[in-house]
Scaffold this motif. Structure first.
Motif, PDB file in Angstrom:
ATOM      1  N   HIS A  63       0.803  -1.230   0.000  1.00 38.60           N
ATOM      2  CA  HIS A  63       0.000   0.000   0.000  1.00 38.60           C
ATOM      3  C   HIS A  63       0.838   1.283   0.000  1.00 38.60           C
ATOM      4  N   CYS A 108      -4.746   2.137   6.603  1.00 41.55           N
ATOM      5  CA  CYS A 108      -4.099   3.169   5.797  1.00 41.55           C
ATOM      6  C   CYS A 108      -5.010   3.660   4.680  1.00 41.55           C
ATOM      7  N   CYS A 123      -2.478  -0.997  12.535  1.00 39.01           N
ATOM      8  CA  CYS A 123      -3.178  -1.646  11.417  1.00 39.01           C
ATOM      9  C   CYS A 123      -4.395  -2.433  11.894  1.00 39.01           C
ATOM     10  N   CYS A 139      -7.304  -4.633  10.051  1.00 40.50           N
ATOM     11  CA  CYS A 139      -7.070  -4.662   8.602  1.00 40.50           C
ATOM     12  C   CYS A 139      -6.351  -5.941   8.225  1.00 40.50           C
ATOM     13  N   ASN A 161      -8.768  -2.404   3.033  1.00 40.66           N
ATOM     14  CA  ASN A 161      -8.577  -2.523   1.594  1.00 40.66           C
ATOM     15  C   ASN A 161      -8.589  -3.938   1.055  1.00 40.66           C
TER      16      ASN A 161
END
Ligand code: SF4
Lengths: 193, 483
Positions: B147, B357, B417, B420, B439
């Motif tokens: 990312h 993120c 994080c 995620c 994501n």
């Protein structure tokens, strides 16, 4: 890295498309500071059942597939994260080549640095090979081709530099270190701009 | 010689933004026999993908070439609960703690600036580098993390690398690279209320596919993109990798410069003015050709979520889940326990995760607060709100967002994080359905057996309130009535 000229092996088939790096090695196994020993967790959530016993349906648990070094996989293999743990896990599992109609960029890069050869063929050809996993495939790095016992020849693309690295065991870090003078020149002239 | 003829001949061809970034960093050009040697301006490292690289350096007796161009943080393996009564951080495993300590040791040994546990500037690597102003237009930026494409929002060439390459950059500040192809994605028009950058990028991935960007660097452009603030542009570029792209970027403009003007580690004073003049040339020239061009109409974009097990399975909230026409789609439907033909709206939800993120910045926290203010989440839902950095957390708390989140019945956590990637013990239980602002919706990404719907912060928060997937446009319709 030692040289990689030719590979002869039967293959293991995973037809699934878009096999991502979280499938290849789930993130919870990344809390390591080593690179060895990740093979046990390769494809972990498909390979092991909740109680820790092997899932008999999963190809890598089937005795006839033991020792096979080629993986025939569905399109877009290795998508997702940049974790080099993915090729580390696969080579630790004994794999030396991945054949698919599409292999994700970062994964392909990482694989080449670890003696794991990404072989991209047309989707129809991959499908045809998947029908005959017991054939001994010959993957010839110098000729950039994959051959089957019945004489079919499948050329595959391989970057000339990557090919040299594989054949001669050239290591990229060494290659870059040898360019020290160029790098210094770049830093100096750029600063003076 | 200076005849008019030779001048015409030497007029440089128009270049794309990507061409300019690439050309400026070539130490030695690529040939058939070898890739280019590309100089890296900024190298970001974190605890998960760096330890083996430092080991490699050590085994070769090398030291980092430019520790000053290397910045480190810890984010993946770090707990999001505060230290216990004993003062110890509740690491999920001993290995996680060892990994964090290993990074601290490596940074101390080599003089690399580290935003350590306890630093008030620590956070997710792709949140803090832009926040602090390390990320600047015109740079090449890499990190052992896919990312890294996030930083392209500033008009930088930023991409993820593997651990071997982390070692290459540490040792030489360079990478061996072949130049990728370029793709332009032009988005024109105004977004409807309730539709944001996350919906735009999910929509784009749905259109071009999870491998639609493979081998390409994407430049996002058009009026919709120009109208986005920096945080929205970061959300957009962040997920470029989910379409398989090497990187994503947006040409810098006044919005970019305004962000950098207040970033503590960006150039200051006369340096800033000079930089701004340099940065202003970072745009695709008139007539520059991209290898692939895609056009998207903003009016077509509705609140978008994923139904399957990769980000390419994005559909509008009120669209039917497509019929499975291959084994992969059947497997995905089976894993998600969904049926083709149904819309996602109305699906009961177990967990809501806001963070990462992609959507862990201040504007995301504010959006969530705008939904939760004066409301409670459904009691059957577990909701985690995880700021992307200490700075985001501090600013959000100064605005009272933590109190709104807690009052609504959700958890307000420490930065990282978190869910995620579910490395730190923040897990979605097997079979549970999570609406996440992160994501990736891969099988097991948020914990073994977890099922993930990717969505915007608005969609996520509204789902938490209703206990089921709900259309965030309802919020705006209601607001209009009230007004
Ligand atoms: S928030 Fe998620 S995607 Fe972003 S760096 Fe952390 S684990 Fe990776």
């Amino acid at each position: 890295m030692s040289g990689f000229r030719e590979l002869r092996s039967q293959s293991v088939v995973l037809r699934q498309t878009n096999i991502d790096t979280d499938q290849i090695i789930p993130a919870r196994f990344l809390s390591t500071t080593e690179r060895a020993g990740l093979g046990r967790n390769a494809f972990n959530d498909w390979r092991w059942q909740a109680d820790g016993t092997p899932n008999p349906e999963f190809p890598f648990n089937q005795p006839e597939n033991a020792g096979r070094a080629v993986l025939l996989a569905g399109r877009n293999f290795g998508c997702g994260s940049s974790r080099e743990h993915a090729p580390w896990a696969l080579t630790d599992l004994g794999l030396r080549a991945i054949v698919s109609s599409e292999i994700a960029d970062i994964f392909r890069n990482n694989s080449l640095k670890n003696g794991l050869l990404p072989v991209v063929l047309a989707e129809d050809d991959v499908q045809a090979l998947m029908e005959r996993p017991d054939d001994e495939l010959v993957i010839d790095v110098a000729a950039r081709e994959l051959r089957t016992p019945d004489g079919r020849v499948y050329p595959f693309p391989l970057d000339a530099f990557a090919q040299t690295c594989l054949l001669e065991g050239v290591d990229e870090m060494g290659y870059l270190l040898a360019r020290q003078a160029d790098i210094e020149h770049y830093e100096e002239t750029r600063h003076a701009r | 010689m200076n005849s008019p003829d030779t001048q015409t001949m030497t007029t440089p061809p128009p270049r794309t933004l990507f061409d300019k970034l690439w050309d400026a960093h070539v130490v030695s050009p690529e040939s058939d026999a070898a890739p280019a040697v590309l100089y890296i301006d900024l190298h970001l490292i974190h605890e998960v993908t760096s330890p083996q690289a430092f080991t490699e350096l050590k085994s070769r007796g090398l030291k980092p070439r430019r520790p000053d161009r290397t910045k480190a943080t810890m984010d993946h393996s770090t707990p999001t609960l505060p230290a216990g009564a004993d003062g110890r951080l509740p690491y999920y495993t001993a290995a996680a703690e060892t990994q964090v300590q290993t990074l601290a040791r490596n940074c101390a040994e080599h003089g690399i600036e580290l935003f350590d546990m306890g630093s008030d500037q620590r956070g997710i690597v792709h949140v803090i580098a832009p926040e602090l102003g390390f990320t600047q237009p015109g740079m090449t930026i890499v990190c052992g993390d896919s990312h890294t494409s996030t930083h392209g929002a500033f008009g930088a060439l930023a991409f993820g690398i593997g651990t071997s390459e982390v070692g290459h950059v540490l040792a030489t500040q360079c990478l061996l690279q072949r130049k990728p192809k370029s793709m332009a994605i032009t988005v024109e028009g105004e977004l409807a209320p309730g539709v944001g950058a996350k919906d735009v990028i999910l929509h784009i991935i749905g259109v071009i596919g999870v491998n639609g960007g493979t081998g390409h660097v994407i430049e996002y452009r058009g009026s919709t993109i120009r109208a986005m603030d920096m945080e929205q542009r970061m959300t957009l570029c962040n997920m470029s990798i989910e379409a398989g792209a090497r990187a994503g970027m947006v040409a810098p403009d006044e919005v970019t410069f305004a962000w950098l003007a207040q970033a503590p580690r960006a150039p200051k004073g006369a340096d800033f003015e000079q930089s701004k003049r340099d940065w202003a040339s970072l745009r695709s020239d008139e007539g520059a050709r991209h290898d692939v061009e895609v056009r998207i109409d903003a009016a077509d974009i509705r609140p978008t979520l994923t139904w399957g097990t990769h980000p390419g399975t994005a559909i509008a909230i009120d669209a039917p889940i497509p019929a499975a026409n291959d084994a992969a789609a059947r497997k995905a439907l089976d894993y998600m326990a969904f049926e083709a033909g149904h819309a996602l709206a109305g699906t009961p939800v177990d967990v809501v995760f806001v963070g990462s993120c992609t959507n862990g910045r201040l504007s995301d926290m504010r959006e969530v607060a705008s939904v939760l203010r004066g409301r409670s989440i459904d009691p059957r839902v577990r909701m985690l709100v995880v700021p992307g950095s200490e700075q985001v957390k501090r600013q959000a708390e100064a605005e009272g967002i933590d109190a709104i989140v807690r009052a609504a019945g959700a958890e307000w956590r420490e930065p990282g994080c978190s869910m995620c990637i579910a490395m730190n013990g923040d897990l979605v239980a097997p079979g549970q359905l999570a609406v996440s602002t992160s994501n990736r919706n891969f099988e097991g990404r948020q914990g073994p057996g977890s099922r993930t719907l990717l969505a915007s912060p608005l969609t996520a928060a509204w789902a938490a309130v209703n206990g089921r997937v709900s259309d965030p446009r309802e919020l705006f319709a209601a607001r209009k009535e009230v007004a």
